[in-house]
Scaffold this motif. Structure first.
Motif, PDB file in Angstrom:
ATOM      1  N   ILE A  15       0.993  -1.315  -0.139  1.00  0.00           N
ATOM      2  CA  ILE A  15       0.059  -0.003   0.027  1.00  0.00           C
ATOM      3  C   ILE A  15       0.983   1.263   0.098  1.00  0.00           C
ATOM      4  CG2 ILE A  15      -1.837   1.353   1.339  1.00  0.00           C
ATOM      5  CD1 ILE A  15      -2.577  -1.482   2.514  1.00  0.00           C
ATOM      6  N   HIS A  16       0.796   2.090  -0.925  1.00  0.00           N
ATOM      7  CA  HIS A  16       1.399   3.199  -1.103  1.00  0.00           C
ATOM      8  C   HIS A  16       0.891   4.597  -0.627  1.00  0.00           C
ATOM      9  CE1 HIS A  16       4.480   1.877  -4.341  1.00  0.00           C
ATOM     10  NE2 HIS A  16       4.390   0.756  -3.383  1.00  0.00           N
ATOM     11  N   VAL A  17       1.225   5.131   0.204  1.00  0.00           N
ATOM     12  CA  VAL A  17       0.269   6.362   1.060  1.00  0.00           C
ATOM     13  C   VAL A  17       1.235   7.719   0.875  1.00  0.00           C
ATOM     14  CG1 VAL A  17      -0.343   7.004   3.228  1.00  0.00           C
ATOM     15  CG2 VAL A  17      -0.550   4.683   2.843  1.00  0.00           C
ATOM     16  N   ALA A  69      -3.643   8.519   7.874  1.00  0.00           N
ATOM     17  CA  ALA A  69      -3.352   7.462   6.981  1.00  0.00           C
ATOM     18  C   ALA A  69      -3.040   6.142   7.697  1.00  0.00           C
ATOM     19  CB  ALA A  69      -1.946   7.947   6.130  1.00  0.00           C
ATOM     20  N   LEU A  70      -2.096   6.215   9.060  1.00  0.00           N
ATOM     21  CA  LEU A  70      -2.005   5.162   9.703  1.00  0.00           C
ATOM     22  C   LEU A  70      -3.173   4.409  10.245  1.00  0.00           C
ATOM     23  CD1 LEU A  70       0.822   6.221  11.714  1.00  0.00           C
ATOM     24  CD2 LEU A  70       1.062   4.355  10.175  1.00  0.00           C
ATOM     25  N   ARG A  71      -4.272   5.332  10.511  1.00  0.00           N
ATOM     26  CA  ARG A  71      -5.691   4.787  10.903  1.00  0.00           C
ATOM     27  C   ARG A  71      -6.189   3.989   9.863  1.00  0.00           C
ATOM     28  NH1 ARG A  71      -7.040  10.008  14.726  1.00  0.00           N
ATOM     29  NH2 ARG A  71      -6.197   9.510  16.523  1.00  0.00           N
ATOM     30  N   ILE A  72      -6.300   4.461   8.623  1.00  0.00           N
ATOM     31  CA  ILE A  72      -6.874   4.005   7.377  1.00  0.00           C
ATOM     32  C   ILE A  72      -6.200   2.546   7.227  1.00  0.00           C
ATOM     33  CG2 ILE A  72      -7.225   4.203   4.870  1.00  0.00           C
ATOM     34  CD1 ILE A  72      -7.366   7.368   5.533  1.00  0.00           C
ATOM     35  N   VAL A  73      -4.906   2.711   6.943  1.00  0.00           N
ATOM     36  CA  VAL A  73      -4.348   1.530   6.676  1.00  0.00           C
ATOM     37  C   VAL A  73      -4.149   0.401   7.625  1.00  0.00           C
ATOM     38  CG1 VAL A  73      -3.118   2.407   4.788  1.00  0.00           C
ATOM     39  CG2 VAL A  73      -1.920   2.233   7.007  1.00  0.00           C
ATOM     40  N   ALA A  74      -4.377   0.543   8.800  1.00  0.00           N
ATOM     41  CA  ALA A  74      -4.188  -0.245  10.106  1.00  0.00           C
ATOM     42  C   ALA A  74      -4.933  -1.649   9.817  1.00  0.00           C
ATOM     43  CB  ALA A  74      -4.890   0.384  11.352  1.00  0.00           C
ATOM     44  N   PRO A  75      -5.994  -1.620   9.194  1.00  0.00           N
ATOM     45  CA  PRO A  75      -6.796  -3.056   9.122  1.00  0.00           C
ATOM     46  C   PRO A  75      -5.841  -3.864   7.765  1.00  0.00           C
ATOM     47  CG  PRO A  75      -8.099  -1.342   8.573  1.00  0.00           C
ATOM     48  CD  PRO A  75      -7.074  -0.765   8.928  1.00  0.00           C
ATOM     49  N   LEU A  76      -5.047  -3.366   7.105  1.00  0.00           N
ATOM     50  CA  LEU A  76      -4.475  -3.688   5.889  1.00  0.00           C
ATOM     51  C   LEU A  76      -3.112  -4.225   6.100  1.00  0.00           C
ATOM     52  CD1 LEU A  76      -5.630  -0.825   3.549  1.00  0.00           C
ATOM     53  CD2 LEU A  76      -7.156  -3.073   3.957  1.00  0.00           C
ATOM     54  N   SER A  77      -2.454  -4.617   5.063  1.00  0.00           N
ATOM     55  CA  SER A  77      -1.250  -5.503   5.509  1.00  0.00           C
ATOM     56  C   SER A  77       0.072  -4.463   5.250  1.00  0.00           C
ATOM     57  CB  SER A  77      -1.104  -6.611   4.638  1.00  0.00           C
ATOM     58  OG  SER A  77      -1.104  -6.246   3.133  1.00  0.00           O
ATOM     59  N   LYS A  78       0.874  -4.868   4.191  1.00  0.00           N
ATOM     60  CA  LYS A  78       2.235  -4.197   4.057  1.00  0.00           C
ATOM     61  C   LYS A  78       1.802  -2.555   3.588  1.00  0.00           C
ATOM     62  CE  LYS A  78       4.291  -8.314   2.495  1.00  0.00           C
ATOM     63  NZ  LYS A  78       5.089  -9.173   1.660  1.00  0.00           N
ATOM     64  N   ASP A  79       2.679  -1.803   4.258  1.00  0.00           N
ATOM     65  CA  ASP A  79       2.496  -0.292   3.954  1.00  0.00           C
ATOM     66  C   ASP A  79       3.713   0.204   3.555  1.00  0.00           C
ATOM     67  OD1 ASP A  79       0.876  -0.784   7.111  1.00  0.00           O
ATOM     68  OD2 ASP A  79      -0.060  -0.777   5.356  1.00  0.00           O
ATOM     69  N   VAL A 103       3.006  12.847  17.212  1.00  0.00           N
ATOM     70  CA  VAL A 103       4.131  12.015  17.118  1.00  0.00           C
ATOM     71  C   VAL A 103       3.839  10.831  17.951  1.00  0.00           C
ATOM     72  CG1 VAL A 103       6.582  11.432  17.647  1.00  0.00           C
ATOM     73  CG2 VAL A 103       5.821  13.889  16.577  1.00  0.00           C
ATOM     74  N   ASN A 104       3.531  10.832  19.134  1.00  0.00           N
ATOM     75  CA  ASN A 104       3.261   9.590  20.109  1.00  0.00           C
ATOM     76  C   ASN A 104       2.109   8.890  19.512  1.00  0.00           C
ATOM     77  OD1 ASN A 104       5.569  10.440  21.658  1.00  0.00           O
ATOM     78  ND2 ASN A 104       4.207  11.606  23.143  1.00  0.00           N
ATOM     79  N   LYS A 105       1.077   9.298  19.370  1.00  0.00           N
ATOM     80  CA  LYS A 105       0.093   8.537  18.683  1.00  0.00           C
ATOM     81  C   LYS A 105       0.484   7.915  17.417  1.00  0.00           C
ATOM     82  CE  LYS A 105      -3.706  11.500  20.478  1.00  0.00           C
ATOM     83  NZ  LYS A 105      -4.910  12.477  20.071  1.00  0.00           N
ATOM     84  N   CYS A 106       1.110   8.565  16.477  1.00  0.00           N
ATOM     85  CA  CYS A 106       1.528   8.253  15.213  1.00  0.00           C
ATOM     86  C   CYS A 106       2.605   6.771  15.662  1.00  0.00           C
ATOM     87  CB  CYS A 106       2.769   8.862  14.334  1.00  0.00           C
ATOM     88  SG  CYS A 106       1.367  10.121  13.624  1.00  0.00           S
ATOM     89  N   LEU A 107       3.590   6.778  16.595  1.00  0.00           N
ATOM     90  CA  LEU A 107       4.596   5.929  17.019  1.00  0.00           C
ATOM     91  C   LEU A 107       3.696   4.754  17.557  1.00  0.00           C
ATOM     92  CD1 LEU A 107       7.357   8.067  18.472  1.00  0.00           C
ATOM     93  CD2 LEU A 107       7.356   6.825  16.216  1.00  0.00           C
ATOM     94  N   ASP A 108       2.694   5.043  18.294  1.00  0.00           N
ATOM     95  CA  ASP A 108       2.068   3.867  18.958  1.00  0.00           C
ATOM     96  C   ASP A 108       1.361   3.260  18.131  1.00  0.00           C
ATOM     97  OD1 ASP A 108       2.473   4.762  21.454  1.00  0.00           O
ATOM     98  OD2 ASP A 108       0.824   5.793  22.166  1.00  0.00           O
ATOM     99  N   LEU A 109       0.572   3.840  17.049  1.00  0.00           N
ATOM    100  CA  LEU A 109      -0.265   2.893  16.037  1.00  0.00           C
ATOM    101  C   LEU A 109       0.946   2.276  15.009  1.00  0.00           C
ATOM    102  CD1 LEU A 109      -2.662   2.460  14.930  1.00  0.00           C
ATOM    103  CD2 LEU A 109      -2.996   4.404  13.802  1.00  0.00           C
ATOM    104  N   ALA A 116       1.265  -6.475  14.798  1.00  0.00           N
ATOM    105  CA  ALA A 116       0.282  -7.330  14.079  1.00  0.00           C
ATOM    106  C   ALA A 116       0.891  -7.994  12.683  1.00  0.00           C
ATOM    107  CB  ALA A 116      -0.860  -6.550  13.674  1.00  0.00           C
ATOM    108  N   GLY A 117       2.155  -7.686  12.667  1.00  0.00           N
ATOM    109  CA  GLY A 117       2.706  -8.239  11.224  1.00  0.00           C
ATOM    110  C   GLY A 117       3.045  -7.376  10.080  1.00  0.00           C
ATOM    111  N   ALA A 118       2.597  -6.015  10.352  1.00  0.00           N
ATOM    112  CA  ALA A 118       2.706  -5.196   8.884  1.00  0.00           C
ATOM    113  C   ALA A 118       3.963  -4.526   9.052  1.00  0.00           C
ATOM    114  CB  ALA A 118       1.716  -4.082   9.093  1.00  0.00           C
ATOM    115  N   THR A 119       4.395  -4.239   7.803  1.00  0.00           N
ATOM    116  CA  THR A 119       5.831  -3.721   7.648  1.00  0.00           C
ATOM    117  C   THR A 119       5.646  -2.283   7.059  1.00  0.00           C
ATOM    118  OG1 THR A 119       6.857  -5.709   7.019  1.00  0.00           O
ATOM    119  CG2 THR A 119       8.052  -3.767   6.556  1.00  0.00           C
ATOM    120  N   VAL A 120       5.837  -1.333   8.021  1.00  0.00           N
ATOM    121  CA  VAL A 120       5.754   0.230   7.984  1.00  0.00           C
ATOM    122  C   VAL A 120       7.017   0.837   7.357  1.00  0.00           C
ATOM    123  CG1 VAL A 120       4.705   2.368   8.736  1.00  0.00           C
ATOM    124  CG2 VAL A 120       3.986   0.095   9.249  1.00  0.00           C
TER     125      VAL A 120
END
Length: 145
Positions: A15-17, A69-79, A103-109, A116-120
Motif C-alpha cells: 500500500i503506497h500512501v 493515514a495510519l488509521r486508515i491502513v491499520a486493518p490492511l497489510s504491508k504499508d 508524534v506519540n499517537k503515530c508511534l503507538d499506531l 500485528a505483522g505489518a511492515t511500515v
C-alpha cells in the motif's frame, strides 16, 4: 532519482500512501492519497482531504495526515508511506522522548501495526517535482484549505 527508489517498493501486496499538509495564513489542511496494490491486476485508490484547526504549523498538519493515514491502513497489510516533510520523518525517527501528542499517537499506531505483522516504511520524497500521486496529495491538502 526518486523514481529509481520507488522501483524498490513492489506494487504487489503493498500500500503506497502519499501524505501532505498545507498551511495558508490562519488556515490548515491535509490530504492523502492511498494506492492499494492488492494484486497485479487490480488496485484501489483512497483520497482524503480534511480541514484542520486554525493556526496549525505545517509540521503538525503533516503529522496529522500521517496519523490519519495510519488509521486508515491499520486493518490492511504491508504499508509504504511517502512523505515530503523531513521534519515529520525526523520527529518519527527521534530516539528522544517526544512532547508532541501527534508524534506519540503515530508511534503507538506504528508499533501496533508492526506487532500485528505489518511492515511500515517511511520514505522521503521531494515535493513539486512531478511525482503524480504526491502532487495529488498536495492538491487534496490545498482543497482542504
Amino acid at each position: 532519482m526518486f523514481m529509481t527508489k520507488l522501483s524498490k517498493y513492489p506494487h504487489v501486496q503493498a500500500i503506497h500512501v502519499y501524505c501532505d499538509g498545507s498551511v495558508s495564513s490562519s488556515r490548515s489542511g491535509c490530504g492523502l492519497f492511498i494506492r492499494d496494490y492488492i494484486s497485479a491486476i487490480h488496485y484501489t485508490d483512497t483520497e482524503v482531504s480534511r480541514r484542520l484547526p486554525a493556526h496549525m504549523s505545517s509540521t503538525r498538519a503533516e503529522l496529522y495526515v500521517v496519523l490519519e493515514a495510519l488509521r486508515i491502513v491499520a486493518p490492511l497489510s504491508k504499508d509504504v508511506f511517502f512523505v515530503d516533510s523531513k521534519a515529520v520523518l525526523y520527529a518519527l525517527q527521534s530516539t528522544y522522548p517526544m512532547d508532541c501528542d501527534l508524534v506519540n499517537k503515530c508511534l503507538d499506531l506504528i508499533h501496533a501495526l508492526e506487532s500485528a505483522g505489518a511492515t511500515v516504511h517511511f520514505t522521503w520524497i521531494p515535493s513539486h517535482v512531478g511525482i503524480s500521486l504526491n502532487e495529488e496529495a498536495d492538491r487534496l491538502a490545498q482543497c482542504a484549505l
